[in-house]
Design a protein around this motif. Structure first.
Motif, PDB file in Angstrom:
ATOM      1  N   CYS A  32      37.459  40.522  40.974  1.00  0.00           N
ATOM      2  CA  CYS A  32      36.067  40.159  40.685  1.00  0.00           C
ATOM      3  C   CYS A  32      35.743  40.353  39.198  1.00  0.00           C
ATOM      4  CB  CYS A  32      35.105  41.019  41.496  1.00  0.00           C
ATOM      5  SG  CYS A  32      35.423  41.017  43.249  1.00  0.00           S
ATOM      6  N   ALA A  33      34.782  39.594  38.717  1.00  0.00           N
ATOM      7  CA  ALA A  33      34.317  39.747  37.337  1.00  0.00           C
ATOM      8  C   ALA A  33      33.729  41.139  37.158  1.00  0.00           C
ATOM      9  CB  ALA A  33      33.261  38.688  37.031  1.00  0.00           C
ATOM     10  N   GLY A  34      34.076  41.783  36.065  1.00  0.00           N
ATOM     11  CA  GLY A  34      33.478  43.062  35.728  1.00  0.00           C
ATOM     12  C   GLY A  34      33.996  44.241  36.514  1.00  0.00           C
ATOM     13  N   CYS A  35      35.122  44.106  37.194  1.00  0.00           N
ATOM     14  CA  CYS A  35      35.642  45.192  38.035  1.00  0.00           C
ATOM     15  C   CYS A  35      36.211  46.305  37.161  1.00  0.00           C
ATOM     16  CB  CYS A  35      36.711  44.648  38.963  1.00  0.00           C
ATOM     17  SG  CYS A  35      37.437  45.910  39.983  1.00  0.00           S
ATOM     18  N   ALA A  36      35.743  47.523  37.394  1.00  0.00           N
ATOM     19  CA  ALA A  36      36.229  48.656  36.605  1.00  0.00           C
ATOM     20  C   ALA A  36      37.678  48.974  36.944  1.00  0.00           C
ATOM     21  CB  ALA A  36      35.351  49.878  36.854  1.00  0.00           C
TER      22      ALA A  36
ATOM     23  N   LEU B  32      39.870  47.071  34.658  1.00  0.00           N
ATOM     24  CA  LEU B  32      39.922  47.685  33.336  1.00  0.00           C
ATOM     25  C   LEU B  32      40.894  48.854  33.340  1.00  0.00           C
ATOM     26  CD1 LEU B  32      38.930  48.163  30.460  1.00  0.00           C
ATOM     27  CD2 LEU B  32      36.997  49.399  31.392  1.00  0.00           C
TER      28      LEU B  32
ATOM     29  N   ASN C 138      35.807  54.850  31.293  1.00  0.00           N
ATOM     30  CA  ASN C 138      34.926  54.608  30.154  1.00  0.00           C
ATOM     31  C   ASN C 138      35.387  55.355  28.903  1.00  0.00           C
ATOM     32  OD1 ASN C 138      34.181  57.157  30.713  1.00  0.00           O
ATOM     33  ND2 ASN C 138      31.986  56.780  30.853  1.00  0.00           N
TER      34      ASN C 138
ATOM     35  N   THR D   3      27.238  43.613  37.007  1.00  0.00           N
ATOM     36  CA  THR D   3      28.513  43.691  36.264  1.00  0.00           C
ATOM     37  C   THR D   3      28.328  44.255  34.855  1.00  0.00           C
ATOM     38  OG1 THR D   3      28.253  41.386  35.656  1.00  0.00           O
ATOM     39  CG2 THR D   3      29.682  41.861  37.522  1.00  0.00           C
ATOM     40  N   ASP D   4      27.174  43.968  34.249  1.00  0.00           N
ATOM     41  CA  ASP D   4      27.021  44.491  32.891  1.00  0.00           C
ATOM     42  C   ASP D   4      26.610  45.957  32.873  1.00  0.00           C
ATOM     43  OD1 ASP D   4      24.562  43.898  33.938  1.00  0.00           O
ATOM     44  OD2 ASP D   4      23.655  43.317  32.050  1.00  0.00           O
TER      45      ASP D   4
ATOM     46  N   VAL E  56      28.391  48.244  34.730  1.00  0.00           N
ATOM     47  CA  VAL E  56      29.518  48.972  35.323  1.00  0.00           C
ATOM     48  C   VAL E  56      29.892  50.196  34.486  1.00  0.00           C
ATOM     49  CG1 VAL E  56      31.995  48.776  35.772  1.00  0.00           C
ATOM     50  CG2 VAL E  56      30.457  47.055  36.642  1.00  0.00           C
ATOM     51  N   MET E  57      29.870  50.049  33.175  1.00  0.00           N
ATOM     52  CA  MET E  57      30.240  51.181  32.323  1.00  0.00           C
ATOM     53  C   MET E  57      29.139  52.246  32.306  1.00  0.00           C
ATOM     54  SD  MET E  57      33.185  51.283  31.151  1.00  0.00           S
ATOM     55  CE  MET E  57      33.973  50.486  32.517  1.00  0.00           C
ATOM     56  N   GLU E  58      27.896  51.795  32.480  1.00  0.00           N
ATOM     57  CA  GLU E  58      26.787  52.755  32.567  1.00  0.00           C
ATOM     58  C   GLU E  58      26.959  53.606  33.826  1.00  0.00           C
ATOM     59  OE1 GLU E  58      23.044  50.773  32.000  1.00  0.00           O
ATOM     60  OE2 GLU E  58      21.944  52.536  32.661  1.00  0.00           O
TER      61      GLU E  58
ATOM     62  N   LYS F   1      29.666  56.120  33.405  1.00  0.00           N
ATOM     63  CA  LYS F   1      29.201  57.258  32.623  1.00  0.00           C
ATOM     64  C   LYS F   1      28.371  58.211  33.496  1.00  0.00           C
ATOM     65  CE  LYS F   1      27.825  57.618  27.837  1.00  0.00           C
ATOM     66  NZ  LYS F   1      27.221  56.916  26.725  1.00  0.00           N
TER      67      LYS F   1
ATOM     68  N   TYR G 218      37.255  47.521  26.250  1.00  0.00           N
ATOM     69  CA  TYR G 218      36.466  47.654  27.477  1.00  0.00           C
ATOM     70  C   TYR G 218      36.411  46.391  28.320  1.00  0.00           C
ATOM     71  CZ  TYR G 218      34.795  52.286  26.313  1.00  0.00           C
ATOM     72  OH  TYR G 218      34.723  53.631  26.060  1.00  0.00           O
TER      73      TYR G 218
ATOM     74  N   PRO H 125      37.464  43.939  31.055  1.00  0.00           N
ATOM     75  CA  PRO H 125      38.362  44.120  32.207  1.00  0.00           C
ATOM     76  C   PRO H 125      39.459  43.060  32.295  1.00  0.00           C
ATOM     77  CG  PRO H 125      36.058  43.932  32.899  1.00  0.00           C
ATOM     78  CD  PRO H 125      36.125  43.531  31.474  1.00  0.00           C
TER      79      PRO H 125
ATOM     80  N   LYS I 115      35.316  35.828  32.410  1.00  0.00           N
ATOM     81  CA  LYS I 115      34.680  35.642  33.713  1.00  0.00           C
ATOM     82  C   LYS I 115      33.171  35.854  33.638  1.00  0.00           C
ATOM     83  CE  LYS I 115      38.654  36.789  36.609  1.00  0.00           C
ATOM     84  NZ  LYS I 115      39.314  37.830  37.398  1.00  0.00           N
TER      85      LYS I 115
ATOM     86  N   CYS J  20      31.266  38.614  32.873  1.00  0.00           N
ATOM     87  CA  CYS J  20      30.676  39.810  33.485  1.00  0.00           C
ATOM     88  C   CYS J  20      29.698  40.515  32.556  1.00  0.00           C
ATOM     89  CB  CYS J  20      31.766  40.789  33.912  1.00  0.00           C
ATOM     90  SG  CYS J  20      32.687  41.519  32.557  1.00  0.00           S
ATOM     91  N   ALA J  21      29.798  40.261  31.258  1.00  0.00           N
ATOM     92  CA  ALA J  21      28.878  40.829  30.262  1.00  0.00           C
ATOM     93  C   ALA J  21      29.057  42.331  30.056  1.00  0.00           C
ATOM     94  CB  ALA J  21      27.421  40.502  30.587  1.00  0.00           C
ATOM     95  N   GLN J  22      30.201  42.871  30.445  1.00  0.00           N
ATOM     96  CA  GLN J  22      30.448  44.281  30.147  1.00  0.00           C
ATOM     97  C   GLN J  22      30.537  44.520  28.646  1.00  0.00           C
ATOM     98  OE1 GLN J  22      33.690  46.796  31.786  1.00  0.00           O
ATOM     99  NE2 GLN J  22      33.031  45.960  33.716  1.00  0.00           N
TER     100      GLN J  22
ATOM    101  N   TRP K  85      27.137  45.034  27.091  1.00  0.00           N
ATOM    102  CA  TRP K  85      26.607  46.395  27.267  1.00  0.00           C
ATOM    103  C   TRP K  85      27.278  47.357  26.295  1.00  0.00           C
ATOM    104  CZ3 TRP K  85      27.947  51.390  28.394  1.00  0.00           C
ATOM    105  CH2 TRP K  85      26.887  52.233  28.750  1.00  0.00           C
TER     106      TRP K  85
END
Lengths: 297, 107
Positions: free
Chosen positions: A51-55, A58, A209, A247-248, A250-252, A255, B23, B25, B55, B57-59, B62
């Motif tokens: 998925c998009a933005g999956c930690a 990363l 993170n 997704t944006d 996820v890093m927050e 943390k 950062y 992914p 993709k 996600c806009a990480q 942020w």
């Protein structure tokens, strides 16, 4: 399993896809690459269907960069989200049946030692919380009690994310999920304590993170597993689908969770400290020089 | 149409923190080019996005806004990109990648 297989066969160079050519010419094989060089070399991980933005992706990406010798590494995985990315890398991947990844890795690591002797060949297990703490629990613990020399990494997203959101042993108490509407009734399993009791030489928790910390933790774990014994890393890799994290953010969330319940902890056995200091020159584990005796004169 | 990340070379090349490359992914999506900033007279290079791998996600947005506090990355529609870096056009040098931004996605 060597630099020999990461090259072109004679005459095939111009027919290979661009990604393969980049991998041979600008990949990390045979070089030392670090997290700070990311973006300037071709990574072993390729495009994948996660998925998009999956930690978790990363974390896997950082882990692949942190392997001390990617050309001499085999990853072992099992059912779960993680294998969708781990299998899309230029590192051999073995897919165990659900839960037997540590059994497969035990045999693999012993076989590689018989075949290659002293030449280090690293086996790294990367499985989800379900594969490690629930369904594969028996094999995981037994491999640790047997002091099998490979690294186990738990990609802990605190849910069965692949099958619609059932609670796992690693889900927090009270968490309400799509397939656990009443909330989980018992506590999150303490796998870290179990790893220590079972005799792991290195146990760490990490959140992606902090890329440099992930790199350092994985390097230490893989190096210790070459000679000393089992190593275990528990990584918080949130599921932004099942826990509905934008997704944006996820890093927050990473943390917040790091401050809440996933603080960085690291346990290194005395034997492992000595090994890292003597063999790989880790300064923090070198014996401290005796304090100078103050001159009384 | 869909959103992809777009990095402002002017802001990025004056800061050059490289956090977004660490950062993202997705592998090999946010790359770093020494030449991209220097050829415009900046001190450092700049990060850029291989849009065919992004993709959306806009990480990175942020991370750039809250961790680096540079505000250099925005999400924009793919057909609004002035120039787009595609994986096929990206060549890796000895020390840094070079984006060849000669064939934008928009026709």
């Amino acid at each position: 399993m060597s630099l020999d297989y990461v090259k072109f066969s004679n005459g095939f160079e111009k027919f290979m896809p661009k990604e393969y050519r980049d991998m041979v010419e600008h990949g990390p094989f045979g070089k030392k690459v670090t997290v700070s060089q990311m973006g300037s070399f071709k990574e072993v991980l390729e495009e994948h269907p996660m998925c998009a933005g999956c930690a978790m992706t990363l974390f896997i990406r950082l882990a692949m960069i942190a392997f001390p010798n990617p050309e001499d590494t085999i990853t072992v995985g099992t059912a779960g989200c993680g294998r969708l990315a781990i299998s899309q890398a230029a590192i051999p991947f073995v897919y165990g049946n659900y839960g037997d990844q540590n059994g497969v890795a035990s045999g693999l690591s012993r076989g590689l030692r018989l075949r290659f002797g002293d030449k280090p060949k690293d086996v790294v297990v990367m499985a989800g919380d379900g594969g490690t703490a629930d369904i594969g629990f028996q094999q995981v613990l037994h491999s640790w009690f047997r002091k099998e020399r490979f690294t186990t990494i738990m990609l802990d997203n605190e849910v069965y994310g692949n099958t619609g959101g059932q609670e796992s042993g690693m889900t927090n108490r009270g968490a309400v999920l799509k397939m656990a509407p009443l909330g989980k009734k018992f506590e999150k399993m303490d796998m870290l304590q179990m790893a220590k009791v079972a005799g792991c030489a290195y146990v760490a928790t990490v959140v992606p993170n902090n890329p440099r910390r992930v790199e350092s933790v994985i390097k230490k774990a893989v190096l210790i597993a070459r000679e000393v014994g089992s190593t275990y890393i528990q990584a918080y890799t949130s599921c932004n689908i099942e826990y509905a994290i934008p997704t944006d953010k996820v890093m927050e969330d990473a943390k917040t969770v790091e401050n809440d319940r996933y603080q960085f902890t690291e346990y290194v056995s005395e034997e492992a400290k000595q090994y890292l200091a003597e063999r790989y020159g880790y300064k923090e584990f070198l014996p401290k020089p005796a304090a100078a005796i103050p001159n009384k004169a | 149409m869909y959103l992809v990340a777009d990095i402002s070379v002017e802001i990025c090349a004056s800061k050059s923190c490289k956090l977004c490359t660490q950062y993202c992914p997705e592998a090999n999506t946010i790359l770093y080019s020494e030449e991209m900033g220097k050829e415009r007279g900046f001190k450092y290079g700049s990060a850029y996005v291989a849009v065919d791998r992004c993709k959306g996600c806009a990480q990175c947005v942020w991370v750039c806004d809250n961790m680096a506090k540079n505000n250099a990355i925005k999400m924009i529609m793919i057909d609004q990109l002035p120039k787009a870096a595609l994986t096929d056009n990206i060549t890796y040098g000895e020390k840094s990648t070079t984006a060849v931004l000669m064939s934008p996605v928009v026709g």
